[in-house]
Design a protein around this motif. Structure first.
Motif, mmCIF file in Angstrom:
data_model
loop_
_atom_site.group_PDB
_atom_site.id
_atom_site.type_symbol
_atom_site.label_atom_id
_atom_site.label_comp_id
_atom_site.label_asym_id
_atom_site.label_seq_id
_atom_site.Cartn_x
_atom_site.Cartn_y
_atom_site.Cartn_z
ATOM 1 N N ALA A 154 26.192 -25.443 -42.885
ATOM 2 C CA ALA A 154 27.563 -25.465 -43.410
ATOM 3 C C ALA A 154 28.593 -25.584 -42.291
ATOM 4 C CB ALA A 154 27.832 -24.205 -44.230
ATOM 5 N N LEU A 155 28.383 -24.873 -41.209
ATOM 6 C CA LEU A 155 29.342 -24.931 -40.108
ATOM 7 C C LEU A 155 29.404 -26.342 -39.530
ATOM 8 C CD1 LEU A 155 31.162 -22.719 -39.059
ATOM 9 C CD2 LEU A 155 29.585 -22.375 -37.181
ATOM 10 N N TYR A 156 28.256 -26.976 -39.358
ATOM 11 C CA TYR A 156 28.240 -28.331 -38.822
ATOM 12 C C TYR A 156 28.742 -29.371 -39.837
ATOM 13 C CZ TYR A 156 26.195 -27.086 -34.378
ATOM 14 O OH TYR A 156 25.999 -26.561 -33.125
ATOM 15 N N VAL A 157 28.413 -29.192 -41.108
ATOM 16 C CA VAL A 157 28.928 -30.117 -42.128
ATOM 17 C C VAL A 157 30.449 -30.019 -42.182
ATOM 18 C CG1 VAL A 157 29.063 -30.527 -44.630
ATOM 19 C CG2 VAL A 157 26.845 -30.256 -43.535
ATOM 20 N N GLY A 158 30.981 -28.818 -42.186
ATOM 21 C CA GLY A 158 32.432 -28.646 -42.188
ATOM 22 C C GLY A 158 33.076 -29.214 -40.941
ATOM 23 N N TYR A 159 32.440 -29.026 -39.809
ATOM 24 C CA TYR A 159 32.965 -29.517 -38.547
ATOM 25 C C TYR A 159 32.996 -31.044 -38.517
ATOM 26 C CZ TYR A 159 33.444 -30.048 -33.485
ATOM 27 O OH TYR A 159 33.872 -30.389 -32.234
ATOM 28 N N ARG A 160 31.953 -31.677 -39.039
ATOM 29 C CA ARG A 160 31.840 -33.142 -39.000
ATOM 30 C C ARG A 160 32.526 -33.834 -40.180
ATOM 31 N NH1 ARG A 160 30.471 -34.178 -33.951
ATOM 32 N NH2 ARG A 160 28.549 -33.159 -33.362
ATOM 33 N N MET A 161 32.426 -33.243 -41.352
ATOM 34 C CA MET A 161 32.874 -33.940 -42.563
ATOM 35 C C MET A 161 34.070 -33.297 -43.255
ATOM 36 S SD MET A 161 29.090 -34.726 -44.128
ATOM 37 C CE MET A 161 29.741 -35.453 -45.602
ATOM 38 N N GLY A 162 34.448 -32.109 -42.860
ATOM 39 C CA GLY A 162 35.542 -31.419 -43.528
ATOM 40 C C GLY A 162 35.040 -30.571 -44.684
ATOM 41 N N GLU A 163 35.960 -30.111 -45.462
ATOM 42 C CA GLU A 163 35.660 -29.199 -46.573
ATOM 43 C C GLU A 163 34.852 -29.914 -47.656
ATOM 44 O OE1 GLU A 163 36.321 -27.926 -50.490
ATOM 45 O OE2 GLU A 163 37.878 -29.219 -49.714
ATOM 46 N N GLN A 164 33.679 -29.367 -47.975
ATOM 47 C CA GLN A 164 32.757 -29.958 -48.952
ATOM 48 C C GLN A 164 32.206 -28.899 -49.909
ATOM 49 O OE1 GLN A 164 31.865 -33.339 -48.908
ATOM 50 N NE2 GLN A 164 33.408 -33.551 -47.317
ATOM 51 N N LYS A 165 33.007 -27.932 -50.291
ATOM 52 C CA LYS A 165 32.473 -26.795 -51.036
ATOM 53 C C LYS A 165 32.195 -27.061 -52.511
ATOM 54 C CE LYS A 165 36.906 -24.610 -51.839
ATOM 55 N NZ LYS A 165 37.707 -23.431 -51.591
ATOM 56 N N THR A 166 32.866 -28.019 -53.118
ATOM 57 C CA THR A 166 32.687 -28.273 -54.550
ATOM 58 C C THR A 166 31.239 -28.624 -54.872
ATOM 59 O OG1 THR A 166 34.959 -29.022 -54.718
ATOM 60 C CG2 THR A 166 33.484 -29.670 -56.489
ATOM 61 N N PHE A 167 30.663 -29.506 -54.088
ATOM 62 C CA PHE A 167 29.275 -29.912 -54.303
ATOM 63 C C PHE A 167 28.329 -28.721 -54.168
ATOM 64 C CE2 PHE A 167 25.234 -31.672 -52.698
ATOM 65 C CZ PHE A 167 24.899 -32.446 -53.799
ATOM 66 N N ALA A 168 28.594 -27.840 -53.197
ATOM 67 C CA ALA A 168 27.742 -26.662 -52.987
ATOM 68 C C ALA A 168 27.796 -25.734 -54.193
ATOM 69 C CB ALA A 168 28.176 -25.917 -51.725
ATOM 70 N N TYR A 169 28.981 -25.531 -54.741
ATOM 71 C CA TYR A 169 29.098 -24.670 -55.921
ATOM 72 C C TYR A 169 28.326 -25.247 -57.104
ATOM 73 C CZ TYR A 169 32.706 -21.587 -53.989
ATOM 74 O OH TYR A 169 33.385 -20.660 -53.249
ATOM 75 N N PHE A 170 28.451 -26.549 -57.333
ATOM 76 C CA PHE A 170 27.731 -27.177 -58.440
ATOM 77 C C PHE A 170 26.220 -27.054 -58.253
ATOM 78 C CE2 PHE A 170 31.679 -29.678 -59.357
ATOM 79 C CZ PHE A 170 31.844 -29.211 -60.644
ATOM 80 N N CYS A 171 25.743 -27.317 -57.046
ATOM 81 C CA CYS A 171 24.297 -27.211 -56.789
ATOM 82 C C CYS A 171 23.813 -25.780 -56.981
ATOM 83 C CB CYS A 171 23.965 -27.689 -55.375
ATOM 84 S SG CYS A 171 24.125 -29.465 -55.157
ATOM 85 N N GLY A 172 24.580 -24.806 -56.489
ATOM 86 C CA GLY A 172 24.205 -23.410 -56.670
ATOM 87 C C GLY A 172 24.174 -23.013 -58.137
ATOM 88 N N GLY A 173 25.165 -23.455 -58.899
ATOM 89 C CA GLY A 173 25.187 -23.164 -60.324
ATOM 90 C C GLY A 173 23.997 -23.761 -61.054
ATOM 91 N N ILE A 174 23.666 -24.989 -60.710
ATOM 92 C CA ILE A 174 22.515 -25.644 -61.333
ATOM 93 C C ILE A 174 21.225 -24.913 -60.987
ATOM 94 C CG2 ILE A 174 21.119 -27.755 -61.269
ATOM 95 C CD1 ILE A 174 23.846 -29.273 -61.070
ATOM 96 N N LEU A 175 21.082 -24.468 -59.729
ATOM 97 C CA LEU A 175 19.873 -23.721 -59.338
ATOM 98 C C LEU A 175 19.754 -22.413 -60.115
ATOM 99 C CD1 LEU A 175 19.685 -24.311 -55.489
ATOM 100 C CD2 LEU A 175 18.101 -25.130 -57.229
ATOM 101 N N PHE A 176 20.874 -21.747 -60.366
ATOM 102 C CA PHE A 176 20.823 -20.519 -61.163
ATOM 103 C C PHE A 176 20.408 -20.807 -62.605
ATOM 104 C CE2 PHE A 176 23.525 -18.336 -57.936
ATOM 105 C CZ PHE A 176 22.665 -17.281 -57.714
ATOM 106 N N PHE A 177 20.923 -21.887 -63.170
ATOM 107 C CA PHE A 177 20.518 -22.251 -64.533
ATOM 108 C C PHE A 177 19.033 -22.609 -64.581
ATOM 109 C CE2 PHE A 177 25.106 -23.136 -65.513
ATOM 110 C CZ PHE A 177 25.222 -22.148 -66.470
ATOM 111 N N ILE A 178 18.558 -23.324 -63.580
ATOM 112 C CA ILE A 178 17.121 -23.645 -63.520
ATOM 113 C C ILE A 178 16.295 -22.371 -63.413
ATOM 114 C CG2 ILE A 178 15.318 -24.729 -62.103
ATOM 115 C CD1 ILE A 178 17.395 -26.939 -61.441
#
Length: 189
Positions: A154-178
């Motif tokens: 996350a630290l490197y993704v944020g450093y290189r690409m900027g804020e990308q948290k929306t995708f992480a929240y969606f993936c985490g939510g889907i993993l919980f539903f699974i």
């Protein structure tokens, strides 16, 4: 719970941490190795201890008497916990926060506060692990390793690409539903 199910829930929990740490990476001028190691330690320990605290809550005599008397309640409660956590993470992913990416320094006070806030859902997941009699050693080890890896990524993704948290929240939510569906399939079908 099986080890793949434990890992799936731990990854889902760690994606909440990802969403916070990616924002820290987006504002750093330079990633220092010492700061990275300290952030890994702080988040990993907080998440692991929160999961363990949730597990300890299931040892309260009144809770275990109810759950022991009605074994199906444990599975239902676990499915409910994982489903609520999944829905909450997807809600956070849809919510538009204004985030200004400007260079600044991240203090350890901020890191400790966000580590404490992100571990709230880990307490609930720990209760789910407790109700499902998951091996706490595997849960703690998985949580430590996965959270540390997620902080680095996350630290490197944020450093290189900027804020990308929306995708992480969606993936985490889907993993919980699974995970919730997995509990239903394993114990009811």
């Amino acid at each position: 719970m099986t080890i793949p199910e434990i890992i799936m829930v731990c990854v889902g929990l760690s994606l909440d941490v990802f969403a916070v740490v990616v924002c820290y990476g987006a504002v750093l001028l330079k990633i220092e190795r010492s700061r990275l190691i300290k952030m890994c330690i702080i988040y990993s320990i907080w998440q692991s201890m929160a999961v363990y605290a949730g597990r300890l809550i299931t040892y309260i005599p009144g809770i275990m008497n109810v759950v022991g008397g009605i074994r199906a309640f444990a599975e239902i409660f676990t499915v409910l916990i994982f489903s609520v956590l999944g829905a909450f993470m997807i809600y956070k992913g849809k919510k538009k926060d204004n985030f200004v990416e400007r260079l600044s320094d991240v203090t350890y006070k901020e890191v400790l506060i966000t580590a404490c806030i992100t571990c709230i859902d880990a307490v609930l997941a720990g209760m789910g692990f407790g109700f499902m009699n998951a091996n706490i050693f595997y849960v703690m080890l998985s949580m430590l390793i996965i959270t540390a890896l997620v902080v680095i990524i996350a630290l490197y993704v944020g450093y290189r690409m900027g804020e990308q948290k929306t995708f992480a929240y969606f993936c985490g939510g889907i993993l919980f539903f699974i995970s919730a569906v997995s509990v239903i399939i394993e114990y009811y079908i």
